[in-house]
Design an enzyme around this catalytic site. Structure first.
Site, PDB file in Angstrom:
ATOM      1  N   LEU A 570       0.826  -1.216   0.000  1.00 29.57           N
ATOM      2  CA  LEU A 570       0.000   0.000   0.000  1.00 29.57           C
ATOM      3  C   LEU A 570       0.852   1.254   0.000  1.00 29.57           C
ATOM      4  CD1 LEU A 570      -2.732  -0.988   2.612  1.00 29.57           C
ATOM      5  CD2 LEU A 570      -2.903  -1.064   0.131  1.00 29.57           C
ATOM      6  N   GLY A 571       2.007   1.199   0.633  1.00 31.52           N
ATOM      7  CA  GLY A 571       2.842   2.386   0.717  1.00 31.52           C
ATOM      8  C   GLY A 571       4.254   2.011   1.103  1.00 31.52           C
ATOM      9  N   GLY A 573       8.290   3.815   2.470  1.00 31.22           N
ATOM     10  CA  GLY A 573       9.071   4.953   2.900  1.00 31.22           C
ATOM     11  C   GLY A 573      10.516   4.575   3.137  1.00 31.22           C
ATOM     12  N   PHE A 575      12.211   3.949   5.894  1.00 29.86           N
ATOM     13  CA  PHE A 575      12.508   2.935   6.889  1.00 29.86           C
ATOM     14  C   PHE A 575      11.456   1.843   6.979  1.00 29.86           C
ATOM     15  CE2 PHE A 575      14.906   6.573   8.823  1.00 29.86           C
ATOM     16  CZ  PHE A 575      16.155   6.069   8.523  1.00 29.86           C
ATOM     17  N   GLU A 577       7.468  -0.087   5.297  1.00 24.49           N
ATOM     18  CA  GLU A 577       6.459  -0.279   4.275  1.00 24.49           C
ATOM     19  C   GLU A 577       5.107  -0.549   4.926  1.00 24.49           C
ATOM     20  OE1 GLU A 577       7.996  -3.646   2.243  1.00 24.49           O
ATOM     21  OE2 GLU A 577       9.541  -2.534   1.153  1.00 24.49           O
ATOM     22  N   VAL A 578       4.040  -0.347   4.140  1.00 26.23           N
ATOM     23  CA  VAL A 578       2.696  -0.729   4.562  1.00 26.23           C
ATOM     24  C   VAL A 578       2.174  -1.737   3.556  1.00 26.23           C
ATOM     25  CG1 VAL A 578       0.363   0.052   5.078  1.00 26.23           C
ATOM     26  CG2 VAL A 578       2.287   1.550   5.545  1.00 26.23           C
ATOM     27  N   LYS A 609       1.952  -2.431   9.051  1.00 30.79           N
ATOM     28  CA  LYS A 609       3.027  -1.449   8.974  1.00 30.79           C
ATOM     29  C   LYS A 609       4.299  -2.131   9.466  1.00 30.79           C
ATOM     30  CE  LYS A 609      -0.064   2.408  10.025  1.00 30.79           C
ATOM     31  NZ  LYS A 609      -0.283   3.571  10.911  1.00 30.79           N
ATOM     32  N   ASP A 713      -3.968  15.673   8.670  1.00 30.97           N
ATOM     33  CA  ASP A 713      -4.022  15.222   7.269  1.00 30.97           C
ATOM     34  C   ASP A 713      -5.372  14.579   6.984  1.00 30.97           C
ATOM     35  OD1 ASP A 713      -3.240  14.819   4.690  1.00 30.97           O
ATOM     36  OD2 ASP A 713      -1.928  13.126   5.093  1.00 30.97           O
TER      37      ASP A 713
END
Length: 861
Positions: A570-571, A573, A575, A577-578, A609, A713
């Protein structure tokens, strides 16, 4: 009709034929998800984030890597062709006058490795007013290996790029399509004989895939009842006859196709432009074979294939892929086979991730098997590490007698030098650490004088829940310096937000408190280069009160990793992941307060996560703090933490996930009830259901505000949809490349969702429950527009920021989001109340929820 072989010969007729066809225009915005990040490439090489200067102006590109066909003098050599530099005589100038029919002169840059280049900048020779030479036009040639040179063409087939109109202004041009190259040449073009000088810069990022070419069958034409769809690779830079060889194109241009392949991100192109597609009738074998060549032998972990899945038109993702690997010259005998799990009920385009099981290869040949009549791809990316080999040669026999020892005096001398160097380095490191310790002590002491809050990082970069102390003061809402970063030059009337507010009379009274040196302090008491697990941007997190972190721990069960089945990323970064996963036996580990509408024997859909094992200590601490805080959040409309995996690396937290995905994508796939929806046979969402969705979001935010949490957000991308329109507020949006255009980069610090942010959050850095109320108004506007349009879509990012200055001045010149077509006046009044200038005049979430709940019950909204 034969499949289209190239862009240049077909553009004119196709543009004319399809000028009346509907297209989708997606504006590009700047945002940093990290130098990439990564991003897998998938994320990394997308045009809207891959726009870093590559080193001509910054000096990272060395002089020896800049060359030219000729030079007028030593002071106008190639090394002086750096954008915004005035060294030497101020630019690179060729030896002779450039003629209209002479394309022999060029300035060449060697980037040392493959790069994904999305933007170029040029400038003439100004030299403090002495020079007046510049290139009015130019062409670009590029090469990946230094031998085969390719002329860049726009999506409309044009080679000539408009350059400068004077010697001092910088002119930036998007490369559409972008190029993948190591070597780039700028070739000045003139329509009459003239002297030309150039300074240049390249913008992009490193091409992490290492892919130098793919060979595939030429794309084909699909005939629909209303019009034909051309599924050719129109930007392929290799040879195209019956197949495509030795080039790159649509499958590596960083643009993922839409769910409806007849529409495109690109303006004024033909249906099917973003995809390369094939019909199974043309392939008796039942598969399409694509071969990928790489720059060197690599250790491959995954391949991601972005597939269309519009099965109503007999288009589906592949049902199986078989991949062969070549390390040196021979292909491995045993191929790898993979069959994806693709939901039959979801027509959305998606990335299918193929596990390549750490195969070592310099080339991969994949056979993609048809699942239906058509197979359409828009992007294919690879994740890999450079293959490592033992290159130490076998020690030959020296022929020395057994009792002969070589002279080791030089060895002793070398060892002595190395020991001395090590001692010096240790001393330097100790000195640096000592200084950092004292700096931290002094900083903490000064913070205690200003603020008695305990500051903690509540979440990772992309998780933007935030918690403010009940007694926060103005000084507790200060952040570290941040300036707005722009790649493109702005108009003469544009002012930075920090400069804008300092000039406002009303602001001058409090300027000393909130602004230092003309720069707003983004409001947290302590920030933080917080490199979060699922984000790749620095996003400061406000303070958390002591009681939430020091309260009694909520016991979270350790979940067996072996019961998790990974479905989709899903995502991602820096450090972590999702991932979207299925969890077997989750019911046995669940708190009784959490109910699943699934029988006990069935797997549960969850979001995981995951913190990478190489994450630093700060990231690990932040991750554990988030687990502690998330375990205390219990509300029907807030995503719940279900279980954890923290007894070993990688650390994981397991949260709820809703089967219908995020609200933005869910609503964009639906239409309002009405005659038009009936005629198109589209899925619909009723107005009452829209109100029910908004009421649930207000309820969840009411709960967070009661704890003095500030989400920061809130948007439809951060709300998940379950059965019967159940809504839960989450925080995955920032980590998803799909929404990178919703965030605006602040130099070196953060990315901010400025189109959802209140004026005081943008200009003053204040994040409060009142600013969340503002974002709720924008979210309600999204819902009633079925997420078909980005807020303030008619404004650029800079204009959105300028508009916040109008809110501050409050001279009735600010621009509000317009009333949606199907929005009653009563709901639009709620939106407008959320956008009031004075934060104290905005309604609370309790008031908003009560108003929506009452209207929903009585049916008069």
């Amino acid at each position: 009709m034969e499949p289209l072989a190239g862009l240049a010969s077909n553009t004119a007729t196709q543009e004319q034929h399809f000028s009346s066809m509907p297209v989708i225009i997606i504006p590009l915005y700047f945002q940093t998800l990290t130098p990439f990040v990564i991003l897998s490439w998938t994320d990394l090489n997308s045009n809207c984030v891959c726009r870093y200067p590559l080193g001509m102006s910054g000096g990272q590109i060395q002089d020896e890597d800049i060359s030219a066909s000729s030079q007028w003098s030593e002071s106008t050599a190639a090394r002086y062709g750096r954008l915004d530099f005035e060294e030497g005589d101020g630019a690179w100038c060729p030896e002779i006058t450039v003629e209209p029919d002479n394309l022999k002169e060029f300035l060449q840059i060697d980037l040392r490795s493959l790069h994904f280049i999305t933007l170029v900048g040029t400038q003439g020779r100004h030299a403090g007013g002495i020079g007046n030479e510049f290139a009015q036009m130019y062409k670009i040639k590029y090469s990946r290996d230094g031998s085969r040179w390719i002329s860049w063409r726009s999506r409309q087939g044009k080679q000539v790029i408009e350059g400068n109109r004077n010697a001092y202004d910088i002119v930036l041009k998007d490369l559409e399509p972008p190029i993948i190259a190591r070597y780039v040449r700028f070739m000045p073009v003139t329509d009459h004989s003239m002297n030309v000088c150039m300074r240049v810069e390249l913008y992009g990022c490193e091409w992490l895939d290492g892919l130098v070419s793919y060979n595939a069958p030429a794309g084909e034409q699909m005939t629909l009842p209303s019009y034909p769809v051309y599924l050719n690779d129109s930007v392929y830079d290799g040879a195209i006859i019956y197949s495509m060889t030795e080039g790159l194109g649509q499958l590596t241009d960083g643009v993922c196709g839409l769910d409806d392949f007849t529409h495109s991100h690109v303006y004024n192109v033909w249906p099917g432009y973003d995809y390369v597609g094939w019909n199974n009738e043309s392939f008796p074998s039942g598969y399409v074979e694509i071969m990928f060549e790489f720059d060197r032998t690599r250790n491959f972990t995954t391949m991601k294939v972005h597939c269309n899945n519009m099965f109503s038109l007999h288009v589906k993702a592949f049902r199986q892929v078989v991949c062969y690997f070549r390390s040196e010259t021979n292909w491995e005998a045993l191929p790898l086979s993979f069959s994806p799990v693709v939901g039959e009920t979801n027509p959305s385009a998606r990335f299918v991730t193929v596990n390549l099981a750490n195969h070592m290869a310099s080339a991969i040949k994949c056979q993609f098997y048809f699942a239906d009549a058509w197979m359409l791809f828009s992007e294919i990316t690879f994740q890999s590490d450079t293959a490592m080999y033992n290159t130490t040669p076998t020690q030959p026999k020296t022929g020395l007698p057994a009792n002969t020892q070589p002279d080791d005096s030089n060895t002793r001398l070398l060892i002595g030098c190395l020991v001395a160097i090590i001692f010096i380095l240790v001393a330097i490191i100790v000195l640096i650490l000592w200084r950092q310790v004292w700096q931290k002590v002094l900083e903490k002491a000064s913070r205690r004088i200003l603020d008695d809050e305990l500051t903690a990082s509540l979440s990772i970069q992309s998780e933007t829940f935030a918690y403010n102390h009940n007694q926060s003061s103005t000084t507790s809402e200060q952040e570290s310096n941040a300036t707005y970063d722009h790649i493109f030059p702005l108009g003469p009337d544009y002012q930075e937000p920090s400069h804008l507010i300092c000039k406002l009379p009303e602001f001058a009274q409090n300027s000393e408190e909130l602004v230092q040196d003309g720069v707003p302090h983004y409001a947290e008491a302590e920030i933080v280069n917080l490199q979060g697990v699922t984000g790749s941007n620095t996003y400061a997190i406000p303070a958390v009160t002591m009681d939430l972190l020091s309260g009694k721990d909520v016991t979270m069960e350790e979940f067996p990793r072996k019961l998790l089945t990974f479905k989709e990323k899903l995502g991602e970064g820096q450090f972590g992941e999702v991932h979207l996963c299925e969890a077997e036996g989750m019911h046995e580990f669940m708190n009784k307060e959490v109910l699943f509408d699934i029988s006990e024997g069935q797997p549960v859909l969850v979001a995981v996560k995951m913190l990478r094992s190489d994450a630093n200590k700060n990231a690990r601490n932040d991750f554990l703090k988030e687990i502690k805080i998330m375990s205390r959040l219990k509300d029907p409309n807030i995503i719940r933490l279900l279980a954890v995996c923290i007894h070993s690396d990688p650390l994981c937290m397991i949260t709820e996930y809703m089967e219908n995905g995020d609200l933005n994508q869910f609503l964009s796939r639906h239409e309002p009830e009405g005659q038009l929806a009936l005629l198109s046979n589209a899925s619909t969402v009723s107005f009452n259901n829209q109100c029910y969705i908004a009421t649930q979001i207000a309820s969840g935010m009411k709960y967070l505000s009661s704890l003095n949490f500030v989400h920061r957000d809130l948007a439809t991308r951060n709300c998940l949809v379950g059965k019967n329109f159940t809504i839960k507020i989450a925080d995955f949006g920032m980590s998803r490349n799909l929404y990178s255009g919703d965030y605006y980069r602040i130099q070196g610090r953060a990315v901010l969702p400025i189109r959802w942010m209140s004026w005081e959050s943008i200009l003053l850095g204040k994040f409060t429950t009142a600013s969340d109320v503002w974002a709720f108004g924008v979210t309600l506007w999204e819902i009633l527009n079925f997420c078909k349009e980005q807020p303030y879509s008619q404004l650029t990012d800079e204009q959105v920021i300028e508009n916040t200055g109008e809110f501050f001045r409050d001279q009735k010149r600010q621009i509000y989001l317009p009333q949606p077509v199907l929005c009653p006046d009563s709901l639009y009044k709620i939106m407008l109340s959320c956008w009031r200038r004075n934060t104290k005049e905005r309604p609370s979430f309790q008031e908003i929820h009560q108003a929506l709940h009452t209207a929903l019950i009585w049916g008069h909204v």
